[in-house]
Write a protein that holds these residues in place. Structure first.
Motif, PDB file in Angstrom:
ATOM      1  N   ALA A 184      -4.404   5.181   1.473  1.00  0.00           N
ATOM      2  CA  ALA A 184      -4.217   3.901   1.495  1.00  0.00           C
ATOM      3  C   ALA A 184      -5.020   2.976   0.455  1.00  0.00           C
ATOM      4  O   ALA A 184      -4.446   1.972   0.332  1.00  0.00           O
ATOM      5  CB  ALA A 184      -4.850   3.460   2.582  1.00  0.00           C
ATOM      6  N   ARG A 185      -4.455   3.036  -0.832  1.00  0.00           N
ATOM      7  CA  ARG A 185      -4.426   2.146  -2.052  1.00  0.00           C
ATOM      8  C   ARG A 185      -3.466   1.552  -2.328  1.00  0.00           C
ATOM      9  O   ARG A 185      -2.518   1.843  -1.935  1.00  0.00           O
ATOM     10  CB  ARG A 185      -4.877   2.944  -2.939  1.00  0.00           C
ATOM     11  N   HIS A 215       1.141  -1.072   0.254  1.00  0.00           N
ATOM     12  CA  HIS A 215      -0.227  -0.337  -0.122  1.00  0.00           C
ATOM     13  C   HIS A 215       0.972   1.221   0.206  1.00  0.00           C
ATOM     14  O   HIS A 215       1.427   0.781   0.841  1.00  0.00           O
ATOM     15  CB  HIS A 215      -1.161   0.022   0.872  1.00  0.00           C
ATOM     16  N   GLU A 216      -0.040   2.295  -0.617  1.00  0.00           N
ATOM     17  CA  GLU A 216       0.961   3.076  -0.672  1.00  0.00           C
ATOM     18  C   GLU A 216       1.977   4.109   0.882  1.00  0.00           C
ATOM     19  O   GLU A 216       2.398   4.442   0.646  1.00  0.00           O
ATOM     20  CB  GLU A 216       1.033   4.623  -1.828  1.00  0.00           C
ATOM     21  N   ARG A 217       0.177   4.166   1.226  1.00  0.00           N
ATOM     22  CA  ARG A 217       0.963   5.099   2.163  1.00  0.00           C
ATOM     23  C   ARG A 217       1.615   4.423   3.511  1.00  0.00           C
ATOM     24  O   ARG A 217       2.861   4.835   3.983  1.00  0.00           O
ATOM     25  CB  ARG A 217      -0.812   5.007   3.562  1.00  0.00           C
ATOM     26  N   ALA A 218       1.391   3.341   3.444  1.00  0.00           N
ATOM     27  CA  ALA A 218       2.538   2.427   4.477  1.00  0.00           C
ATOM     28  C   ALA A 218       3.825   2.224   3.216  1.00  0.00           C
ATOM     29  O   ALA A 218       5.209   2.636   4.489  1.00  0.00           O
ATOM     30  CB  ALA A 218       2.290   0.571   4.055  1.00  0.00           C
ATOM     31  N   LEU A 219       4.527   2.533   2.590  1.00  0.00           N
ATOM     32  CA  LEU A 219       5.370   2.393   1.499  1.00  0.00           C
ATOM     33  C   LEU A 219       6.225   4.143   2.387  1.00  0.00           C
ATOM     34  O   LEU A 219       7.010   4.276   2.374  1.00  0.00           O
ATOM     35  CB  LEU A 219       5.220   2.226   0.257  1.00  0.00           C
ATOM     36  N   ALA A 220       5.138   4.805   2.167  1.00  0.00           N
ATOM     37  CA  ALA A 220       5.426   6.174   1.837  1.00  0.00           C
ATOM     38  C   ALA A 220       6.150   6.481   4.075  1.00  0.00           C
ATOM     39  O   ALA A 220       7.262   7.286   4.065  1.00  0.00           O
ATOM     40  CB  ALA A 220       4.605   7.688   1.945  1.00  0.00           C
ATOM     41  N   LEU A 221       4.918   5.753   4.813  1.00  0.00           N
ATOM     42  CA  LEU A 221       5.101   6.219   6.072  1.00  0.00           C
ATOM     43  C   LEU A 221       6.917   5.324   6.309  1.00  0.00           C
ATOM     44  O   LEU A 221       8.094   6.075   7.248  1.00  0.00           O
ATOM     45  CB  LEU A 221       4.643   5.472   6.871  1.00  0.00           C
ATOM     46  N   PHE A 222       7.503   4.332   5.717  1.00  0.00           N
ATOM     47  CA  PHE A 222       8.499   3.765   5.778  1.00  0.00           C
ATOM     48  C   PHE A 222       9.304   4.732   5.578  1.00  0.00           C
ATOM     49  O   PHE A 222      10.576   5.417   5.771  1.00  0.00           O
ATOM     50  CB  PHE A 222       9.080   2.255   5.139  1.00  0.00           C
ATOM     51  N   MET A 223       9.081   5.793   4.219  1.00  0.00           N
ATOM     52  CA  MET A 223      10.799   5.528   3.719  1.00  0.00           C
ATOM     53  C   MET A 223      10.905   6.964   4.191  1.00  0.00           C
ATOM     54  O   MET A 223      11.474   7.803   4.554  1.00  0.00           O
ATOM     55  CB  MET A 223      10.301   5.970   1.784  1.00  0.00           C
ATOM     56  N   VAL A 224       9.634   7.754   4.998  1.00  0.00           N
ATOM     57  CA  VAL A 224       9.780   9.145   5.160  1.00  0.00           C
ATOM     58  C   VAL A 224      10.680   9.217   6.429  1.00  0.00           C
ATOM     59  O   VAL A 224      11.822  10.019   7.042  1.00  0.00           O
ATOM     60  CB  VAL A 224       8.403   9.885   5.645  1.00  0.00           C
ATOM     61  N   LEU A 225      10.289   7.769   7.326  1.00  0.00           N
ATOM     62  CA  LEU A 225      10.808   7.976   8.681  1.00  0.00           C
ATOM     63  C   LEU A 225      12.201   7.081   8.774  1.00  0.00           C
ATOM     64  O   LEU A 225      12.669   7.744   9.300  1.00  0.00           O
ATOM     65  CB  LEU A 225      10.002   6.536   9.609  1.00  0.00           C
ATOM     66  N   ALA A 226      12.559   6.617   7.385  1.00  0.00           N
ATOM     67  CA  ALA A 226      13.769   5.733   7.320  1.00  0.00           C
ATOM     68  C   ALA A 226      14.890   7.520   6.734  1.00  0.00           C
ATOM     69  O   ALA A 226      15.838   7.525   7.811  1.00  0.00           O
ATOM     70  CB  ALA A 226      13.959   5.273   6.185  1.00  0.00           C
ATOM     71  N   ALA A 227      14.011   8.344   6.435  1.00  0.00           N
ATOM     72  CA  ALA A 227      14.633   9.819   6.068  1.00  0.00           C
ATOM     73  C   ALA A 227      15.567  10.250   6.755  1.00  0.00           C
ATOM     74  O   ALA A 227      15.867  11.059   7.618  1.00  0.00           O
ATOM     75  CB  ALA A 227      13.978  10.922   5.353  1.00  0.00           C
ATOM     76  N   ALA A 228      14.069  10.920   7.829  1.00  0.00           N
ATOM     77  CA  ALA A 228      14.130  11.510   8.979  1.00  0.00           C
ATOM     78  C   ALA A 228      15.689  10.686  10.187  1.00  0.00           C
ATOM     79  O   ALA A 228      16.253  11.369  11.046  1.00  0.00           O
ATOM     80  CB  ALA A 228      13.320  11.939  10.343  1.00  0.00           C
ATOM     81  N   LEU A 229      15.176   9.540  10.570  1.00  0.00           N
ATOM     82  CA  LEU A 229      16.452   8.772  11.481  1.00  0.00           C
ATOM     83  C   LEU A 229      17.157   8.832  10.919  1.00  0.00           C
ATOM     84  O   LEU A 229      19.091   8.494  11.398  1.00  0.00           O
ATOM     85  CB  LEU A 229      15.848   7.400  11.524  1.00  0.00           C
ATOM     86  N   LEU A 230      17.983   8.366   9.376  1.00  0.00           N
ATOM     87  CA  LEU A 230      19.257   8.228   8.560  1.00  0.00           C
ATOM     88  C   LEU A 230      19.766   9.050   8.782  1.00  0.00           C
ATOM     89  O   LEU A 230      21.493   9.770   9.408  1.00  0.00           O
ATOM     90  CB  LEU A 230      18.875   7.965   8.058  1.00  0.00           C
ATOM     91  N   SER A 231      18.847  10.729   8.721  1.00  0.00           N
ATOM     92  CA  SER A 231      19.809  11.623   8.822  1.00  0.00           C
ATOM     93  C   SER A 231      20.363  12.396  10.580  1.00  0.00           C
ATOM     94  O   SER A 231      21.264  13.388  10.408  1.00  0.00           O
ATOM     95  CB  SER A 231      18.778  12.666   8.271  1.00  0.00           C
ATOM     96  N   THR A 232      19.410  12.209  11.356  1.00  0.00           N
ATOM     97  CA  THR A 232      19.916  11.664  12.560  1.00  0.00           C
ATOM     98  C   THR A 232      21.272  11.733  12.959  1.00  0.00           C
ATOM     99  O   THR A 232      22.231  12.923  13.878  1.00  0.00           O
ATOM    100  CB  THR A 232      19.230  11.619  14.400  1.00  0.00           C
ATOM    101  N   PHE A 233      22.246  10.962  11.888  1.00  0.00           N
ATOM    102  CA  PHE A 233      23.574  10.555  12.709  1.00  0.00           C
ATOM    103  C   PHE A 233      24.114  10.617  10.795  1.00  0.00           C
ATOM    104  O   PHE A 233      25.209  10.663  11.455  1.00  0.00           O
ATOM    105  CB  PHE A 233      23.860   9.098  13.686  1.00  0.00           C
ATOM    106  N   LEU A 234      23.579  10.447   9.939  1.00  0.00           N
ATOM    107  CA  LEU A 234      24.962  10.847   8.679  1.00  0.00           C
ATOM    108  C   LEU A 234      25.134  11.558   8.372  1.00  0.00           C
ATOM    109  O   LEU A 234      25.320  12.526   7.152  1.00  0.00           O
ATOM    110  CB  LEU A 234      23.403   9.550   8.000  1.00  0.00           C
ATOM    111  N   THR A 235      23.871  12.830   8.798  1.00  0.00           N
ATOM    112  CA  THR A 235      23.768  14.045   7.709  1.00  0.00           C
ATOM    113  C   THR A 235      22.413  13.735   6.888  1.00  0.00           C
ATOM    114  O   THR A 235      22.270  12.630   6.271  1.00  0.00           O
ATOM    115  CB  THR A 235      24.979  14.656   7.721  1.00  0.00           C
TER     116      THR A 235
END
Length: 369
Positions: A183-184, A76-96
């Motif tokens: 959520a489609r 589902h689009e929403r689940a993928l988007a939430l995963f990618m956005v959260l990954a971007a936020a968390l990676l940026s905390t220690f990888l810049t």
């Protein structure tokens, strides 16, 4: 080589910055001999290395493998988007923030091979996510490194200072992501053969990536860049030809334009009054300046007259939202998206995010002060 020259000729942002620089030079007190010193060459070297390494990983074909695995895991689009956005936020905390984008945006672009997704919108949200995530730690972005090094605060103390703003903005962004992506079911393309990838190029690029990150900490970035260049010259010359060389020139000209802007007599006459501003004045000035000259140059400029306070730290990080120049990460993400439509679509999300961040940021400052 014609590919490289064509990128310079077609880069409208570069042309605009060059014209602006020529106009500013006429009225500025800055001499030509001062211009090379205006460029943060460490940033340019770092960006060059990241561009080369990301293109090496991309050319190896391994992003296709990861993209296929993501399509197998998310439906589902929403689940993928939430995963990618959260990954971007968390990676940026220690990888810049820029490193996080160089990892995730090419991976996001490979998803078009396997499905129909609003990739432009997803990349916009990844850009917003690294701006929100990177503000938490001293090493999340360049402005935090500057503020932390001058403040003398410990890592835990700095994180504690930024935690309220980070928490609210991350929750806001996740809620906005949930609302903006339906959520489609993801419309996937017909089954393709397992993607092929070049293991030697991938392993070499990955090893060089880890070495380059370590070199940033050891202050050996220049030597590491020469090693990266030599390796690709021997085993994958196409990497050297196909990176976005004009983006590097855009950054160089941006630094020069900012130096010319600060050299205007009218600006210099009023700059000394900055130290007399109260909290509200510093907050608004830092955010407003970031919209024009980006938050890293704003931090460098204001630290000449102001202490590395919590207000300044919050303001320059909030200034990364809003207009495109607010953060260099915005420019990196949208350039990598390779879609002209995202340039205006970005502001449909980023400007409201700026307004909300300004409001909630000021409220939190008053609450915790």
């Amino acid at each position: 080589m014609s590919i490289v020259f064509r990128s310079f000729l077609q880069d409208r942002i570069l042309h605009l910055l060059l014209v602006l620089g020529a106009l500013l030079f006429i009225w500025s007190d800055v001499s030509i001999s001062d211009l090379p010193q205006a460029v943060d060459w460490h940033t340019i070297i770092t960006l060059t290395g990241l561009l080369l390494l990301t293109k090496g990983l991309e050319n190896s074909g391994y992003f296709d493998v990861l993209g296929a695995r993501l399509m197998g895991r998310f439906h589902h689009e929403r689940a993928l988007a939430l995963f990618m956005v959260l990954a971007a936020a968390l990676l940026s905390t220690f990888l810049t923030n820029d490193v996080a984008l160089f990892i995730l945006v090419p991976l996001t672009l490979t998803l078009r091979k396997y499905s129909r997704l609003p990739l432009g919108r997803l990349i916009i949200f990844e850009a917003l996510a690294v701006n929100a995530g990177s503000l938490l730690t001293p090493v999340g972005n360049p402005q935090n490194i500057l503020l932390w090094s001058q403040s003398g605060a410990g890592v835990a103390s700095f994180i504690w200072q930024m935690l309220p703003l980070f928490s609210v903005l991350l929750l806001t962004l996740m809620a906005l992501t949930w609302w903006s992506f339906p959520a489609r079911t993801i419309e996937k393309h017909t089954a393709q053969a397992s993607p092929e990838w070049q293991k030697p190029l991938f392993m070499t690029s990955l090893a060089l990536y880890l070495l380059f990150i370590a070199a940033l900490e050891w202050h050996l970035t220049g030597a590491a860049l020469l090693l990266i260049f030599a390796c690709y010259l021997v085993m994958a010359r196409q990497v050297l030809l196909h990176i976005d060389w004009s983006l590097l020139l855009v950054f160089i000209v941006m630094f020069i334009d900012v130096r010319l802007l600060t050299g205007l007599p009218l600006l210099q006459a009023h700059f000394s009054a900055v130290s007399q501003l109260g909290q509200g004045g510093v907050y608004l000035l830092a955010i407003a300046l970031s919209q024009v000259i980006s938050n890293v140059p704003t931090t460098i400029l204001l630290l000449q007259k102001l202490p590395p306070s919590e207000v300044l730290a919050w303001a320059v990080n909030i200034g990364g939202f809003g207009l495109l120049p607010g953060s260099l990460a915005n420019l990196i993400a949208l350039r990598m998206a390779q879609d002209r439509r995202v340039w205006w679509q970005f502001h449909l999300f980023s400007v409201p995010m700026l307004a909300w961040a300004m409001l909630v940021g000021w409220g939190l400052l008053q609450l915790f002060s």
